[in-house]
Scaffold this active site. Structure first.
Site, short mmCIF file in Angstrom:
data_model
loop_
_atom_site.label_atom_id
_atom_site.label_comp_id
_atom_site.label_asym_id
_atom_site.label_seq_id
_atom_site.Cartn_x
_atom_site.Cartn_y
_atom_site.Cartn_z
CD GLU A 34 11.48 14.62 54.45
OE1 GLU A 34 12.62 14.92 53.65
OE2 GLU A 34 10.88 15.68 54.92
CG LEU A 38 9.90 10.27 50.59
CD1 LEU A 38 9.63 8.99 50.08
CD2 LEU A 38 11.29 10.44 50.86
CE LYS A 51 9.23 24.80 37.13
NZ LYS A 51 9.33 25.90 38.23
CB ALA A 269 8.29 35.19 46.51
CB VAL A 270 11.78 38.23 50.29
CG1 VAL A 270 10.62 39.42 49.84
CG2 VAL A 270 11.25 37.82 51.66
CG HIS A 443 16.21 25.49 8.87
ND1 HIS A 443 16.24 26.79 9.53
CD2 HIS A 443 15.52 25.62 7.95
CE1 HIS A 443 15.46 27.70 8.73
NE2 HIS A 443 14.93 26.98 7.70
#
Lengths: 461, 461
Positions: A34, A38, A51, A269-270, A443
């Site tokens: 790496e 990580l 998030k 952000a393409v 339900h």
């Protein structure tokens, strides 16, 4: 002496990490190389930080919905500096736990950039010098990075890519998002909740371009209700830092002079590009296609003994797809699971936030584009008591049917992601309307909208 | 002349309504007899009002969690009068939509209390007099009502049952809940968010008695952290209105004098009793058992041509179980679906709120009580990034395995109900660990805790 491994994994994101863990747990001598951290993009610069932002701010949206329904009032203030500190702690703690897990399983973690030395060994250029490790099998899981185009190159000052944006010490009061895809829309939702005035600019005539047209329309309506400005179908000429602002120039028609937009910050952000360069893969006969994706055969092999999973193979740029592919490859190396080609099964794709978008399996538009006629059936969230309880009644669930069997589910609205796993299971099982009628959904739940959509009258797509 | 119906349904709750709709849509001449309101307990006095309370107040819990994590601050105020008005509007609108649906399908709605006149006809005592209708098949779906015990009879002043509690014009500042089952715990959670100081009193040594012991422990810990007083394993002697208070007397030991608790209000939620009396069913040979449940055979038949579904048959006191049974009965009347006995499949049971509880299929405790040894595997929510994002990391998902196949899922924690449908599907399909390993769960989702639990090491229950 060169250490020999059964498996060397390049890249410690979701795909590479999961592969290393599973391989080592099964007894393969495994190394993970790496170059950075990580967890890859997902943990450090993507899904997880986003998030955490959306989770921390969800009370703001809940309150807004109930305020609009005149049931609640008040104010929720999120301390962005505290949120960023929490995010950094969470990400660091997760990385530490991942490293501990690798150590526990005996995976050798080689920090540094890996490059093929010859057909059976990798040269790892670390901060402590260069070492060479040998492999029997190689897994390329090097992920992707934000794409940039001429004129749209983030300068790291006021024009940022997703990485820079997630690292901001303070949320700007106004934000231009270039690109109306899921990455831009999730970050814009978090920024909106944190007080930023949002403008979305996209070359396509609609946001969430790859989704069902009805989904795009529903999103556009929702975001406009939230006060966002959507500038769609426009060509961006440049985005640059000018003084304290990000200034975007666009060409709305061939004749028009360049109209300008300014904001405190711009997020570009393409899309994303595979990290496939400078790995030396060409020497093994690995081919790249499109934007540099590692071409894989139906067994996810890029060359004999060389596999590629996750964003770098360009199949599906989602963390869970990477992990799923990794599991397949390790099972294959272990000689388990037969010799069947890789089958992703239904891939759930989710836009988080409020509204959310869920897509699993086939979309009606896709089928039509392929010349196939499918049937669709729908349920509106407004008919669901849980949507009513959350005063978030905009949206729908749409089912796609082929020969009487469920082949796709698309949904938009608050919390529709909760139907993702069940929708994927139902698409995988190819349920009929009668199967749904005979199955007990709890339900009241929002999930009943999925059942209602499956039971609704079908019509041509 | 007496109108003759293929099907007469007694009771317009979830079971009765769904049966009438499905039967009429399939061409059966159908009547529905309802003594009170369409929608039954669920819509008018149960699940739906409670969920509207919980939905409207969810921002309060989200804010509390983020405040505790020092990421957010502020205040969310819910206007209880506005919420009650919204609830009343919602319930009335739903009833109206139900009546319209019945009319559209040609179902005759007979308002009044139905009672068997003879073996093939029902006498309906309505406000406009009494009429008699004939049936070929009868479906008893008369539901249940709050149970009361000597000394615990709600007086409608300060001592209320769930019906009275949901109709309150203002939320009391302190509340004693007698009964630590799901009904009491959901209403207590809503009351807590709306500012009431909560005391739960139960004769059992733990709350949520029918659930897994670990679930009860987790709930008790969560509610104590919220500042609730739990008085468990105590015998309540009486609950009465005394002046402006509800006063509860309990006997903590054989020797102790009656200790008293006082609050502004007491909610008695000690279970429910079937509405099976005064229907004249005995004349058809229908038997009652236990607390008065209509005894049904494996085809949900109480006597030839007489079926019973929902709470009144005592099988499962859940709205979705009633609807599921109703579907089975109508399919049977239509001669569809073969002659197989009724099979509920995995029944999801949910406590809503925050924390939530989810149970599907077999619990480890049940298996042990039955002398069976099963294996269990677990995942803790604290390891899930979405739980982290919502600062709601207490709780777990627990899987129960029999011969390598998933037979039960139990979970407790924020938002675990989102796993209900998928857990039910997986239990129904009897998934193995390997099935879970090979299935793509979306990342990051709370649902991944279910996958993590399925992949975790198994141990003896």
């Amino acid at each position: 002496m060169t250490t020999q491994y059964d498996l060397v994994v390049l890249g410690g994101g979701p795909g590479g990490f999961d592969a290393a863990v599973e391989a080592a747990a099964a007894g393969l001598k495994t190394a993970l190389v790496e170059a950075a951290e990580l967890g890859g993009t997902c943990l450090n610069r993507g899904c997880i930080p986003t998030k955490l932002w959306l989770g921390a701010t969800s009370a703001i949206e809940e309150l807004a919905a109930q305020s609009k329904a005149r049931v609640a009032s008040g104010e929720v203030r999120v301390d962005f500096a505290a949120l960023q500190a929490k995010k950094d702690r969470h990400v660091a703690a997760t990385r530490k736990a991942m490293a501990a897990r690798l150590a526990q399983l005996g995976v050798d973690l080689h920090a540094g950039r890996g490059r093929l030395a010859d057909s059976a060994s990798i040269e790892v250029a670390g901060t402590d010098g260069t070492r060479t490790i040998g492999f029997k099998n190689l897994l390329v899981a090097t992920g992707s990075r934000p794409a940039c185009f001429p004129g749209l190159t983030p300068d790291g000052v006021r024009v940022l890519d997703s990485t820079g944006f997630l690292a901001l010490p303070a949320m700007p009061q106004s934000l231009i998002v270039v690109g109306g895809g899921f990455i831009g829309l999730e970050m814009a939702q978090a920024a909106h909740r944190l007080g930023a005035k949002i403008t979305i600019v996209d070359a396509l005539p609609r946001i969430a371009g790859p989704e069902d047209r009805e989904v795009s329309r529903a999103l556009e309506a929702a975001f406009r209700r939230m006060g966002w400005e959507l500038r769609l179908g426009v060509q961006v000429t440049s985005v640059t830092t000018q003084g304290d602002s990000a200034v975007l120039t666009m060409q709305t028609s061939a004749e028009s002079a360049g109209e300008e937009l300014a904001a405190e910050c711009a997020l570009v952000a393409v899309g994303r590009r595979p990290n496939s360069a400078d790995l030396g893969l060409e020497s093994l006969g690995v081919e790249l296609s499109g934007p540099g994706s590692v071409r894989t055969n139906e067994y996810l092999e890029a060359a004999p003994g060389v596999y590629a999973v996750g964003d770098v193979n360009g199949r599906t740029l989602l963390a869970h797809a990477a992990s799923h592919q990794a599991h397949y490859v390790v099972q294959r190396l272990l000689g388990k699971g037969g010799k069947a080609p890789y089958d992703s099964g239904p891939v759930p794709s989710i836009l988080y936030g409020n509204p959310e978008v869920l897509r699993v399996g086939l979309m009606a538009d896709e089928a039509k584009a392929g010349g196939e006629s499918v049937l669709v059936s729908r349920a509106q969230l407004i008919q669901n008591p849980i949507a009513q309880a959350h005063a978030a009644t905009q949206g729908f669930v749409k089912c796609v049917w082929r020969q009487g069997r469920l082949v796709g589910v698309t949904a938009v609205g608050a919390d529709v992601s909760r139907m993702a796993v069940s929708a994927a299971l139902l698409v995988r099982a190819g349920w009929t309307r009668e199967d749904a009628a005979g199955f007990m959904f709890p339900h009241p739940t929002l999930d009943e909208s999925l059942k209602a959509a499956m039971l609704a009258d079908k019509e041509a797509a």
